[in-house]
Design an enzyme around this catalytic site. Structure first.
Site, PDB file in Angstrom:
ATOM      1  N   LEU A 177      36.460 -15.470 -31.665  1.00  0.00           N
ATOM      2  CA  LEU A 177      36.494 -14.543 -30.535  1.00  0.00           C
ATOM      3  C   LEU A 177      37.004 -13.223 -31.093  1.00  0.00           C
ATOM      4  O   LEU A 177      38.116 -13.148 -31.612  1.00  0.00           O
ATOM      5  CB  LEU A 177      37.443 -15.084 -29.461  1.00  0.00           C
ATOM      6  N   SER A 178      36.194 -12.186 -31.030  1.00  0.00           N
ATOM      7  CA  SER A 178      36.569 -10.895 -31.627  1.00  0.00           C
ATOM      8  C   SER A 178      37.845 -10.354 -30.995  1.00  0.00           C
ATOM      9  O   SER A 178      38.128 -10.594 -29.819  1.00  0.00           O
ATOM     10  CB  SER A 178      35.444  -9.872 -31.447  1.00  0.00           C
TER      11      SER A 178
END
Length: 223
Positions: free
Chosen positions: A69-70
């Site tokens: 998840l950035s």
């Protein structure tokens, strides 16, 4: 664009979310619209429960299958670049649904999002999350993201959440005239890159923006 339905969704404290927004401001994110989207989107819902306590750190976090998840800064920055360069994009293609967090931010900002993901279990989870949040303006495809989604093009904007070594020509060809592509490019050293398709001369104008670190854009699919 759709609005989030937050009834029955546990939200962390406003103070925690405000602290995240303050950090993004300090790092140079200036779009009030994007900052509000980040502040009002329950990022903890896009993580497994064991990691949800870290959801509002400005850090990338694992979501399984070697994917991440950035970090909120990158999501905010890429969204800000896309909206700023494309003006008022209606049709947006996302390469890499992942957890669905970036998809969720985009779906609140544009008319419709087409999202391609090569790892089916990740996309299935993302679909459930966005449905739970009442977002119905996203269409999904389980496929190799490097090919884009030519049947649905052209797109006003394309955003890639994975880094190819070189920009795929297939993505460039799916841009509408004056469309924009926001994509990390490179192997060991990656650069966030903006490509604008010049509508009058039909040429591509490329701007290298800042160093980044993304998972690689891989070929093939996983069921």
């Amino acid at each position: 664009m759709d609005r989030l339905k937050l009834e029955g969704v546990g939200m962390t404290s406003k103070r925690t979310r405000d602290r995240l927004v303050e950090r993004l401001l300090e790092q140079g994110v200036t779009s009030q619209f994007v900052l509000e989207l980040i502040a009002n989107t329950p990022r903890h819902l896009f993580l497994d429960e064991a990691l949800s306590h870290r959801a509002y750190e400005d850090a990338s976090l694992p979501i399984g299958f070697g994917q991440t998840l950035s970090q909120p800064y990158i999501v905010a920055r890429m969204t800000e670049i896309l909206l700023g360069a494309a003006g008022d994009p209606k049709r947006v293609l996302e390469i890499g649904t992942g957890s669905g967090y970036q998809t969720c931010i985009l779906a609140q900002a544009v008319e419709h999002v087409w999202s391609v993901e090569r790892i089916k279990p990740l996309q299935d989870k993302a679909k459930q999350r966005l449905r739970h949040l009442g977002l119905n303006n996203v269409t999904y495809k389980h496929a190799d993201g490097g090919f884009g989604w030519p049947e649905q093009g052209p797109f006003d904007a394309i955003l890639s959440a994975a880094a190819p070594r070189d920009i795929p020509k297939s993505l460039l060809q799916q841009l509408a005239h004056n469309g924009v592509l926001v994509i990390p490019v490179g192997a060991d050293e990656q650069v966030l890159t903006l490509v604008i398709r010049d509508g009058e001369e039909d040429k591509f104008i490329t701007q290298k923006l800042e160093p980044v670190k993304f998972v690689p854009l891989l070929s093939g699919v996983t069921r």
